[in-house]
Design a protein around this motif. Structure first.
Motif, PDB file in Angstrom:
ATOM      1  N   ALA A  61       1.025  -1.274  -0.207  1.00 41.26           N
ATOM      2  CA  ALA A  61       0.088  -0.044   0.034  1.00 41.26           C
ATOM      3  C   ALA A  61       0.798   1.258   0.102  1.00 41.26           C
ATOM      4  O   ALA A  61       0.708   2.340  -0.474  1.00 41.26           O
ATOM      5  CB  ALA A  61      -0.946  -0.150   1.228  1.00 41.26           C
ATOM      6  N   ALA A  62       1.978   1.183   0.691  1.00 43.40           N
ATOM      7  CA  ALA A  62       2.741   2.315   0.760  1.00 43.40           C
ATOM      8  C   ALA A  62       3.504   2.679  -0.347  1.00 43.40           C
ATOM      9  O   ALA A  62       3.537   3.768  -1.031  1.00 43.40           O
ATOM     10  CB  ALA A  62       3.887   2.126   1.828  1.00 43.40           C
ATOM     11  N   MET A  63       4.014   1.419  -1.334  1.00 41.92           N
ATOM     12  CA  MET A  63       4.466   1.777  -2.559  1.00 41.92           C
ATOM     13  C   MET A  63       3.292   2.061  -3.700  1.00 41.92           C
ATOM     14  O   MET A  63       3.802   3.009  -4.433  1.00 41.92           O
ATOM     15  CB  MET A  63       5.054   0.198  -2.969  1.00 41.92           C
ATOM     16  N   GLN A  64       2.432   1.563  -3.399  1.00 43.09           N
ATOM     17  CA  GLN A  64       1.177   2.041  -4.274  1.00 43.09           C
ATOM     18  C   GLN A  64       1.061   3.723  -4.156  1.00 43.09           C
ATOM     19  O   GLN A  64       0.851   4.454  -4.954  1.00 43.09           O
ATOM     20  CB  GLN A  64      -0.047   1.119  -4.354  1.00 43.09           C
ATOM     21  N   GLN A  65       0.837   4.217  -2.809  1.00 48.25           N
ATOM     22  CA  GLN A  65       0.725   5.408  -2.608  1.00 48.25           C
ATOM     23  C   GLN A  65       1.773   6.428  -2.968  1.00 48.25           C
ATOM     24  O   GLN A  65       1.595   7.527  -3.841  1.00 48.25           O
ATOM     25  CB  GLN A  65       0.241   5.454  -1.062  1.00 48.25           C
ATOM     26  N   LYS A  66       2.989   5.764  -3.103  1.00 47.74           N
ATOM     27  CA  LYS A  66       4.279   6.529  -3.449  1.00 47.74           C
ATOM     28  C   LYS A  66       4.213   6.673  -4.991  1.00 47.74           C
ATOM     29  O   LYS A  66       4.427   7.765  -5.752  1.00 47.74           O
ATOM     30  CB  LYS A  66       5.421   5.925  -3.095  1.00 47.74           C
ATOM     31  N   ALA A  67       3.690   5.632  -5.579  1.00 56.25           N
ATOM     32  CA  ALA A  67       3.383   5.665  -6.990  1.00 56.25           C
ATOM     33  C   ALA A  67       2.442   6.797  -7.476  1.00 56.25           C
ATOM     34  O   ALA A  67       2.399   7.416  -8.428  1.00 56.25           O
ATOM     35  CB  ALA A  67       3.072   4.304  -7.635  1.00 56.25           C
ATOM     36  N   GLU A  68       1.326   6.768  -6.919  1.00 57.41           N
ATOM     37  CA  GLU A  68       0.125   7.526  -7.039  1.00 57.41           C
ATOM     38  C   GLU A  68       0.721   8.941  -6.752  1.00 57.41           C
ATOM     39  O   GLU A  68       0.400   9.850  -7.554  1.00 57.41           O
ATOM     40  CB  GLU A  68      -1.025   7.202  -6.323  1.00 57.41           C
ATOM     41  N   GLN A  69       1.290   9.288  -5.756  1.00 57.12           N
ATOM     42  CA  GLN A  69       1.940  10.588  -5.263  1.00 57.12           C
ATOM     43  C   GLN A  69       2.876  10.998  -6.562  1.00 57.12           C
ATOM     44  O   GLN A  69       2.734  12.193  -6.777  1.00 57.12           O
ATOM     45  CB  GLN A  69       2.420  10.539  -4.174  1.00 57.12           C
ATOM     46  N   ASP A  70       3.728  10.223  -6.880  1.00 58.40           N
ATOM     47  CA  ASP A  70       4.687  10.392  -7.970  1.00 58.40           C
ATOM     48  C   ASP A  70       3.897  11.008  -9.479  1.00 58.40           C
ATOM     49  O   ASP A  70       4.407  11.744  -9.984  1.00 58.40           O
ATOM     50  CB  ASP A  70       5.752   9.548  -8.381  1.00 58.40           C
TER      51      ASP A  70
END
Length: 178
Positions: A61-70
């Motif tokens: 979830a943290a990786m997905q959130q980081k990708a979305e934020q990027d």
């Protein structure tokens, strides 16, 4: 021999009772203790497995959130660049229009239109060839009144702004679709 209540009490009978309890209850107690130890170990393994699964889920979830934020930051950057480009185009067009308006006001330049020399229905007799003192060797032209020229410049200015705004909207939609 001491007696407690109705039953006679002896240390020998107490010892026999304890021995019977150990013989009968000992294996049962050992079985309960073994079961308790085995279930405790299974529960510990289950808790560890759950903890690892939750850790993996939270990392994903943290990786997905980081990708979305990027992706959001990249989109914001593209939109900002697009906005700056279109603002620059709008200000350049405005500056060009202002310069043309100033040149019209100072009589530095005059707007004119081409006339059709073959059109006699217009009621304007314009010679097809320039006179002896003329420097114009092109098609006959008529100068526009400065007030009409200013109105034409204002109309083209609005048109230029509209086209620039349309390009900005199209760039915005393209950026969102990427």
């Amino acid at each position: 021999m001491p007696t407690f209540g109705l039953m006679p009490f002896s240390f020998r009978s107490l010892g026999i009772a304890m021995l019977l309890m150990l013989l009968i209850g000992g294996p049962a107690m050992l079985a309960w203790r073994f079961q308790d130890w085995r279930y405790g170990r299974q529960l510990a393994q289950l808790a560890q497995s759950q903890s690892e699964t939750l850790n993996q889920i939270s990392q994903a979830a943290a990786m997905q959130q980081k990708a979305e934020q990027d992706k959001r930051l990249a989109l914001e950057q593209r939109l900002s660049n697009s906005e700056q480009t279109h603002y620059r185009a709008l200000s350049d067009a405005q500056r060009d229009q202002d310069r043309l308006r100033d040149r019209l006001a100072t009589a530095d330049v005059r707007l004119s239109v081409l006339l059709d020399a073959d059109d006699v229905s217009a009621g304007c007799a314009v010679p097809a060839a320039p006179g002896t003192g003329g420097l114009d060797h092109g098609a006959p032209r008529a100068r526009l009144d400065p007030a009409h020229a200013r109105r034409i410049i204002a109309i083209t200015d609005e048109g230029d702004r509209g086209l620039i705004a349309l390009q900005a909207c199209q760039a915005y939609v393209r950026a969102l679709r990427q």
